[in-house]
Write a protein that holds these residues in place. Structure first.
Motif, PDB file in Angstrom:
ATOM      1  N   ARG A 192     -15.906  -1.214   9.824  1.00 25.21           N
ATOM      2  CA  ARG A 192     -15.785  -0.647  11.164  1.00 25.21           C
ATOM      3  C   ARG A 192     -16.444  -1.576  12.172  1.00 25.21           C
ATOM      4  O   ARG A 192     -17.330  -2.356  11.834  1.00 25.21           O
ATOM      5  CB  ARG A 192     -16.479   0.725  11.253  1.00 25.21           C
ATOM      6  CG  ARG A 192     -15.920   1.791  10.333  1.00 25.21           C
ATOM      7  CD  ARG A 192     -14.530   2.250  10.769  1.00 25.21           C
ATOM      8  NE  ARG A 192     -14.038   3.347   9.956  1.00 25.21           N
ATOM      9  CZ  ARG A 192     -13.362   3.191   8.817  1.00 25.21           C
ATOM     10  NH1 ARG A 192     -13.102   1.989   8.344  1.00 25.21           N
ATOM     11  NH2 ARG A 192     -12.933   4.250   8.150  1.00 25.21           N
ATOM     12  N   GLY A 246      -6.763  -7.270   2.922  1.00 21.71           N
ATOM     13  CA  GLY A 246      -6.690  -5.895   3.405  1.00 21.71           C
ATOM     14  C   GLY A 246      -5.994  -5.820   4.746  1.00 21.71           C
ATOM     15  O   GLY A 246      -5.060  -6.573   5.018  1.00 21.71           O
ATOM     16  N   GLY A 247      -6.468  -4.943   5.615  1.00 24.12           N
ATOM     17  CA  GLY A 247      -5.852  -4.800   6.935  1.00 24.12           C
ATOM     18  C   GLY A 247      -6.346  -3.545   7.606  1.00 24.12           C
ATOM     19  O   GLY A 247      -7.363  -2.988   7.203  1.00 24.12           O
ATOM     20  N   ASN A 279     -14.959  -0.544   3.231  1.00 26.04           N
ATOM     21  CA  ASN A 279     -14.640   0.196   4.467  1.00 26.04           C
ATOM     22  C   ASN A 279     -15.323  -0.570   5.587  1.00 26.04           C
ATOM     23  O   ASN A 279     -16.540  -0.740   5.553  1.00 26.04           O
ATOM     24  CB  ASN A 279     -15.216   1.617   4.447  1.00 26.04           C
ATOM     25  CG  ASN A 279     -14.756   2.439   3.266  1.00 26.04           C
ATOM     26  OD1 ASN A 279     -15.423   2.497   2.247  1.00 26.04           O
ATOM     27  ND2 ASN A 279     -13.625   3.064   3.404  1.00 26.04           N
ATOM     28  N   HIS A 331      -6.750  -1.271  11.500  1.00 23.28           N
ATOM     29  CA  HIS A 331      -6.760  -1.258  12.971  1.00 23.28           C
ATOM     30  C   HIS A 331      -7.805  -2.242  13.496  1.00 23.28           C
ATOM     31  O   HIS A 331      -8.629  -2.745  12.754  1.00 23.28           O
ATOM     32  CB  HIS A 331      -7.116   0.138  13.480  1.00 23.28           C
ATOM     33  CG  HIS A 331      -6.226   1.212  12.972  1.00 23.28           C
ATOM     34  ND1 HIS A 331      -5.004   1.500  13.525  1.00 23.28           N
ATOM     35  CD2 HIS A 331      -6.380   2.065  11.938  1.00 23.28           C
ATOM     36  CE1 HIS A 331      -4.447   2.493  12.868  1.00 23.28           C
ATOM     37  NE2 HIS A 331      -5.248   2.854  11.899  1.00 23.28           N
ATOM     38  N   SER A 371     -10.939  -1.036   9.609  1.00 22.26           N
ATOM     39  CA  SER A 371     -10.110  -1.709   8.608  1.00 22.26           C
ATOM     40  C   SER A 371     -10.661  -1.480   7.218  1.00 22.26           C
ATOM     41  O   SER A 371     -11.723  -0.884   7.038  1.00 22.26           O
ATOM     42  CB  SER A 371     -10.051  -3.216   8.886  1.00 22.26           C
ATOM     43  OG  SER A 371      -9.349  -3.473  10.075  1.00 22.26           O
ATOM     44  N   GLY A 372      -9.925  -1.993   6.238  1.00 17.87           N
ATOM     45  CA  GLY A 372     -10.374  -1.870   4.861  1.00 17.87           C
ATOM     46  C   GLY A 372      -9.808  -3.007   4.038  1.00 17.87           C
ATOM     47  O   GLY A 372      -8.893  -3.714   4.476  1.00 17.87           O
ATOM     48  N   ARG A 414       0.805  -1.228   0.000  1.00 16.72           N
ATOM     49  CA  ARG A 414       0.000   0.000   0.000  1.00 16.72           C
ATOM     50  C   ARG A 414       0.839   1.280   0.000  1.00 16.72           C
ATOM     51  O   ARG A 414       0.297   2.375   0.121  1.00 16.72           O
ATOM     52  CB  ARG A 414      -0.972   0.013   1.181  1.00 16.72           C
ATOM     53  CG  ARG A 414      -1.992  -1.111   1.118  1.00 16.72           C
ATOM     54  CD  ARG A 414      -3.114  -0.931   2.109  1.00 16.72           C
ATOM     55  NE  ARG A 414      -4.085   0.056   1.670  1.00 16.72           N
ATOM     56  CZ  ARG A 414      -4.490   1.091   2.406  1.00 16.72           C
ATOM     57  NH1 ARG A 414      -3.996   1.303   3.593  1.00 16.72           N
ATOM     58  NH2 ARG A 414      -5.396   1.919   1.937  1.00 16.72           N
ATOM     59  N   HIS A 470      -0.106   2.008  12.783  1.00 16.06           N
ATOM     60  CA  HIS A 470      -0.854   0.760  12.557  1.00 16.06           C
ATOM     61  C   HIS A 470      -0.087  -0.410  13.169  1.00 16.06           C
ATOM     62  O   HIS A 470       1.143  -0.364  13.261  1.00 16.06           O
ATOM     63  CB  HIS A 470      -0.993   0.472  11.055  1.00 16.06           C
ATOM     64  CG  HIS A 470      -1.839   1.462  10.323  1.00 16.06           C
ATOM     65  ND1 HIS A 470      -1.327   2.629   9.801  1.00 16.06           N
ATOM     66  CD2 HIS A 470      -3.156   1.464  10.040  1.00 16.06           C
ATOM     67  CE1 HIS A 470      -2.299   3.297   9.216  1.00 16.06           C
ATOM     68  NE2 HIS A 470      -3.424   2.624   9.349  1.00 16.06           N
TER      69      HIS A 470
HETATM   70  P1  AMP Z   1     -10.727   3.305   5.514  1.00 14.72           P
HETATM   71  O1  AMP Z   1     -11.963   2.508   5.663  1.00 14.72           O
HETATM   72  O2  AMP Z   1     -10.273   3.441   4.090  1.00 14.72           O
HETATM   73  O3  AMP Z   1     -10.812   4.605   6.261  1.00 14.72           O
HETATM   74  O4  AMP Z   1      -9.549   2.484   6.215  1.00 14.72           O
HETATM   75  C1  AMP Z   1      -9.559   2.158   7.581  1.00 14.72           C
HETATM   76  C2  AMP Z   1      -8.241   1.560   7.962  1.00 14.72           C
HETATM   77  O5  AMP Z   1      -8.014   0.360   7.226  1.00 14.72           O
HETATM   78  C3  AMP Z   1      -7.046   2.447   7.672  1.00 14.72           C
HETATM   79  O6  AMP Z   1      -6.237   2.396   8.819  1.00 14.72           O
HETATM   80  C4  AMP Z   1      -6.323   1.836   6.517  1.00 14.72           C
HETATM   81  O7  AMP Z   1      -4.957   1.929   6.673  1.00 14.72           O
HETATM   82  C5  AMP Z   1      -6.772   0.389   6.536  1.00 14.72           C
HETATM   83  N1  AMP Z   1      -7.021  -0.057   5.161  1.00 14.72           N
HETATM   84  C6  AMP Z   1      -7.940   0.435   4.302  1.00 14.72           C
HETATM   85  N2  AMP Z   1      -7.903  -0.230   3.122  1.00 14.72           N
HETATM   86  C7  AMP Z   1      -6.943  -1.155   3.220  1.00 14.72           C
HETATM   87  C8  AMP Z   1      -6.398  -2.155   2.344  1.00 14.72           C
HETATM   88  N3  AMP Z   1      -6.857  -2.308   1.102  1.00 14.72           N
HETATM   89  N4  AMP Z   1      -5.389  -2.933   2.805  1.00 14.72           N
HETATM   90  C9  AMP Z   1      -4.917  -2.780   4.052  1.00 14.72           C
HETATM   91  N5  AMP Z   1      -5.382  -1.862   4.937  1.00 14.72           N
HETATM   92  C10 AMP Z   1      -6.367  -1.065   4.542  1.00 14.72           C
END
Ligand code: AMP
Length: 313
Positions: free
Chosen positions: A268, A283-284, A266, A286, A290-291, A88, A106
């Motif tokens: 939560r 993905g990955g 996205n 917190h 996460s996402g 990423r 993270h």
């Molecule tokens: P978001 O929903 O995009 O606000 O992401 C929430 C958290 O998940 C953030 O801390 C991102 O770093 C992590 N994240 C989002 N998308 C990905 C992904 N495709 N792979 C790994 N981590 C992700």
């Protein structure tokens, strides 16, 4: 952390070419920390070449402009912010660099750096940068202050999320005291949204699906976004608003991106930890935020099923 900050400073002092990167799909914490760190280094060492790279995000371009580099200069230092995993990091080939520093909040995923400045209890990467600024007694400017504050406010959702700590408030108080930051001015550009997005938000809330055990989800197709005149960032802008809904423990927005041939999730939670499951889906993130990038709607269905099981377990 103090000794790590000193090591970081030593490397910054040593290298004349410094590239600062962060994750793809940058948010205000990634951009705020990146732009602030570029300015800090430039102010302290005006003769150094310091570049903040990666694709810009049009919504946050008011935070500052980014740099483009045709070719990475030889003998360069790379500082990667807010990015736990190699895949990423935006616009970087790690092989091009002599030395790599990672600064992140993270949980660790990949060990790709020579110096790892990681505190997964920090609210944001901007908080770590701010802590480093104070330890190293680096000068602050109004712009640095604005960008750091924006990153902290955004990643904590206005000091709402876990990981907002006494330390967060201490550092922010010190920041405002030192720079006289007019912090209420930060909110309008950060939170202003077109009316179309609010109407879309209404649609999303009306059409949420909820599983028996409390996973709420919605599939946002490109056609739907077109109909409402919103873009793919819209889902991310409203995901945190469902944090305190009685019937919902975990929630996911799936947004289709046909150009990249993927579906962005996205995710939560205010119940089970979700980051390990997110990483099983490529993905990955917190524990509670996460996402993931999925390749099909059936994968999205599987993710919902697994999240539902997670709640039961
Ligand atoms: P978001 O929903 O995009 O606000 O992401 C929430 C958290 O998940 C953030 O801390 C991102 O770093 C992590 N994240 C989002 N998308 C990905 C992904 N495709 N792979 C790994 N981590 C992700």
């Amino acid at each position: 952390m103090k000794s790590i900050y000193k090591q970081i400073y030593k490397q910054i002092k040593k290298y004349n070419n410094i590239v600062i990167a962060r994750h793809i799909g940058p948010d205000p914490d990634a951009l705020g920390s990146q732009l602030a760190l570029r300015e800090i280094i430039k102010n302290k060492f005006p003769k150094k070449n310091v570049y903040a790279i990666g694709n810009p995000a049009s919504r946050f371009k008011y935070l500052g402009t980014l740099d483009k580099i045709e070719e990475v200069p030889s003998n360069s230092l790379l500082i990667v912010l807010d990015t736990p995993d190699i895949k990423r990091i935006d616009g970087v080939d790690l092989k091009d660099y002599n030395y790599i520093i990672k600064i992140d909040h993270h949980p660790i995923v990949d060990n790709y750096a020579n110096i790892n400045c990681v505190d997964d209890n920090a609210s944001s990467t901007c908080q770590i940068i701010l802590d480093m600024i104070f330890w190293l007694k680096l000068p602050l400017t109004e712009d640095i202050s604005k960008n750091i504050y924006t990153g902290i406010v955004s990643d904590t959702d206005r000091f709402l999320h876990d990981y907002t700590s006494l330390k967060t408030f201490d550092l922010v108080t010190k920041l405002i005291n030192k720079t006289n930051l007019n912090f209420t001015n930060v909110y309008e550009p950060l939170y202003i949204r077109p009316l179309a997005e609010i109407k879309f938000q209404g649609y999303v809330y009306q059409n949420l699906q909820i599983t028996d055990n409390g996973v709420a989800y919605i599939k946002i197709t490109e056609d739907l976004m077109k109909e409402f005149g919103v873009d793919s960032a819209s889902a991310g802008n409203m995901i945190n608003n469902l944090k305190f809904v009685d019937e919902i423990l975990v929630w996911v927005f799936f947004s289709e991106d046909k150009k990249s041939n993927l579906i962005r999730a996205n995710i939560r939670s205010r119940g089970p930890y979700i980051n390990e499951l997110a990483s099983r889906f490529g993905g990955g993130g917190h524990k509670y935020a996460s996402g993931a990038r999925l390749t099909s709607w059936s994968q999205a269905d599987s993710l919902v099923e697994e999240l539902d099981k997670l709640i039961v377990n």
